[in-house]
Design a protein around this motif. Structure first.
Motif, PDB file in Angstrom:
ATOM      1  N   SER A  80      45.798  35.909  46.986  1.00 43.94           N
ATOM      2  CA  SER A  80      45.763  35.337  45.934  1.00 43.94           C
ATOM      3  C   SER A  80      43.436  35.337  45.940  1.00 43.94           C
ATOM      4  CB  SER A  80      45.422  33.777  46.367  1.00 43.94           C
ATOM      5  OG  SER A  80      45.087  33.473  47.156  1.00 43.94           O
ATOM      6  N   LEU A  81      43.253  35.590  47.055  1.00 38.65           N
ATOM      7  CA  LEU A  81      41.728  36.324  46.928  1.00 38.65           C
ATOM      8  C   LEU A  81      41.117  36.503  46.246  1.00 38.65           C
ATOM      9  CD1 LEU A  81      41.288  35.864  50.175  1.00 38.65           C
ATOM     10  CD2 LEU A  81      40.885  34.141  49.319  1.00 38.65           C
ATOM     11  N   SER A  82      39.806  36.753  44.811  1.00 33.54           N
ATOM     12  CA  SER A  82      39.433  37.875  44.181  1.00 33.54           C
ATOM     13  C   SER A  82      39.095  38.730  44.544  1.00 33.54           C
ATOM     14  CB  SER A  82      38.267  37.200  44.000  1.00 33.54           C
ATOM     15  OG  SER A  82      38.674  35.565  43.287  1.00 33.54           O
ATOM     16  N   SER A  83      39.324  40.264  44.179  1.00 35.31           N
ATOM     17  CA  SER A  83      38.621  40.934  44.044  1.00 35.31           C
ATOM     18  C   SER A  83      37.530  41.553  44.981  1.00 35.31           C
ATOM     19  CB  SER A  83      39.180  42.632  43.066  1.00 35.31           C
ATOM     20  OG  SER A  83      38.754  43.908  43.446  1.00 35.31           O
ATOM     21  N   SER A  85      36.772  40.414  47.824  1.00 43.06           N
ATOM     22  CA  SER A  85      36.088  39.132  48.725  1.00 43.06           C
ATOM     23  C   SER A  85      36.557  39.396  50.398  1.00 43.06           C
ATOM     24  CB  SER A  85      37.358  37.806  48.609  1.00 43.06           C
ATOM     25  OG  SER A  85      37.418  37.318  47.650  1.00 43.06           O
ATOM     26  N   ASN A 101      45.345  42.463  51.073  1.00 37.40           N
ATOM     27  CA  ASN A 101      45.153  42.764  50.504  1.00 37.40           C
ATOM     28  C   ASN A 101      44.456  43.728  50.215  1.00 37.40           C
ATOM     29  OD1 ASN A 101      43.924  41.728  47.727  1.00 37.40           O
ATOM     30  ND2 ASN A 101      43.965  40.528  47.882  1.00 37.40           N
ATOM     31  N   ASP A 103      42.298  44.990  48.250  1.00 39.29           N
ATOM     32  CA  ASP A 103      41.504  44.695  47.176  1.00 39.29           C
ATOM     33  C   ASP A 103      39.979  44.032  48.257  1.00 39.29           C
ATOM     34  OD1 ASP A 103      42.775  46.010  45.499  1.00 39.29           O
ATOM     35  OD2 ASP A 103      43.384  44.077  44.734  1.00 39.29           O
ATOM     36  N   CYS A 104      40.335  43.342  49.179  1.00 39.82           N
ATOM     37  CA  CYS A 104      39.256  43.001  50.039  1.00 39.82           C
ATOM     38  C   CYS A 104      39.363  43.356  51.237  1.00 39.82           C
ATOM     39  CB  CYS A 104      40.027  41.570  50.481  1.00 39.82           C
ATOM     40  SG  CYS A 104      40.283  40.208  49.223  1.00 39.82           S
ATOM     41  N   ASP A 142      33.372  35.085  52.043  1.00 40.20           N
ATOM     42  CA  ASP A 142      34.469  34.095  51.359  1.00 40.20           C
ATOM     43  C   ASP A 142      35.640  33.461  51.487  1.00 40.20           C
ATOM     44  OD1 ASP A 142      32.498  35.667  48.488  1.00 40.20           O
ATOM     45  OD2 ASP A 142      33.664  37.716  49.395  1.00 40.20           O
ATOM     46  N   ARG A 245      39.214  24.324  50.757  1.00 38.48           N
ATOM     47  CA  ARG A 245      38.256  24.637  50.393  1.00 38.48           C
ATOM     48  C   ARG A 245      36.307  24.082  50.780  1.00 38.48           C
ATOM     49  NH1 ARG A 245      37.618  27.782  45.664  1.00 38.48           N
ATOM     50  NH2 ARG A 245      40.074  27.130  45.703  1.00 38.48           N
TER      51      ARG A 245
END
Length: 323
Positions: A80-83, A85, A101, A103-104, A142, A245
């Motif tokens: 679920s983490l943003s690209s 991160s 992931n 993208d992380c 992040d 968070r």
């Protein structure tokens, strides 16, 4: 800026304010300083040295071979983490979540050098470090994860310090996921396989250098309702987890306690030794196992054909992690 000197040689350093040896705080000063809880939390109790650090060093290859399945909750969190991160994995073990992931970016650390070596051989970005003293700048990541690590810390002070470190290294608005073993087990027979900590270990476990309590934390926890259905089959009944968070001093906690209240141990026992069976055919090639058998850290179980190690666990009661 540094000069290497022979250990035991007389001090020739002219800079008494900068020299590590000159500024080293004796162990006796640490344990007698009741006000220095932050420093005290970094002093590793003997029970962790024996029944966590040395055990995982000895069983690292076999432990790694059994650790490949990704828990759905953790996988969902990382996915679920943003690209782009940066994810910090405190207590990464064999690095099974690193790169989950694509993208992380992942940086892992673990107290066990053999486990870190396994990660290195797999091409992961890792280093040896203690969960209560993470080697990252404040607000560096992040997101951060602490998966099945916190329950290996033997005092409340150290557990709180480890959480504070996770808070520190994640930037404002970042996320932290923590999972721990729970007292409340759906399979009650598991408790029969664990050995409750006896009085024999009280001195090295609690002791003057291992305060059970810390000063109040600087951040708050605020519960929000559970919205996801637990879907981890093999982990069911084992984990209480939280996603936090961080925004200034307020923390939102998504409690994912998966255990039932009626399974709570009647004696409120939370300190256990959990056995690890290292098969003879693997133990025979391990010098660490021979040493462990010689000094009493492990024992043979001829019926199961294994060297048995005890691992220290503080299993969490419902709501304890959130508090």
């Amino acid at each position: 800026m540094r000069e290497i000197r022979v250990k035991g040689a007389s001090s020739l350093c002219s800079s008494t304010t900068l020299c590590d040896e000159e500024t080293h705080v004796p162990q006796s000063d640490l344990v007698n300083d009741e006000h220095n809880s932050s420093v005290g939390a970094k002093v590793t109790p003997e029970i962790e040295m024996k029944y966590v650090h040395r055990v995982y060093d000895a069983i690292a290859p076999h432990f790694s071979s059994t650790r490949f399945a990704k828990w759905p909750k953790v996988a969902a969190f990382l996915s679920s983490l943003s690209s782009g991160s940066l994810v910090l994995d405190a207590g990464c073990g064999n690095g099974k979540y690193s790169g989950l992931n694509p993208d992380c970016f992942f940086i892992g650390c673990d107290i066990s050098h053999p486990l870190v070596k396994i990660c290195v051989d797999r091409g992961h970005e890792v280093l040896v470090a203690d969960a209560v003293n993470l080697p990252y700048k404040t607000g560096f990541g992040d997101a951060a994860i602490s998966i099945a690590v916190l329950h290996h810390l033997s005092t409340e002070c150290r557990r709180k310090k480890a959480i504070e470190e996770l808070v520190r290294v994640v930037k404002k608005g970042g996320l932290v996921l923590i999972t721990v073993w729970a007292v409340e087990q759906e399979d009650k027979s598991l408790l029969n396989k664990w050995t409750p900590i006896s009085e024999k270990y009280a001195e090295e476990w609690i002791g003057p250098s291992s305060p059970r309590e810390c000063s109040p934390s600087s951040f708050k926890l605020e519960s929000i309702p559970e919205t996801e259905e637990h879907s981890s089959g093999h982990a069911k009944g084992f984990k209480e987890s939280s996603i936090w968070r961080f925004q200034e001093t307020t923390v939102q906690s998504e409690d994912d306690s998966v255990a039932s209240n009626d399974a709570r141990d009647v004696n409120n026992q939370q300190e256990y030794f959990v056995p690890w069976h290292l098969p003879y055919h693997r133990a025979e090639v391990s010098g660490a196992s021979a040493s462990a058998l010689a000094n009493g850290l492990a024992k043979k179980d001829d019926k199961k054909g294994a060297v048995v190690y005890n691992r220290y666990y503080h299993v969490f009661s419902e709501g304890e992690l959130e508090r």
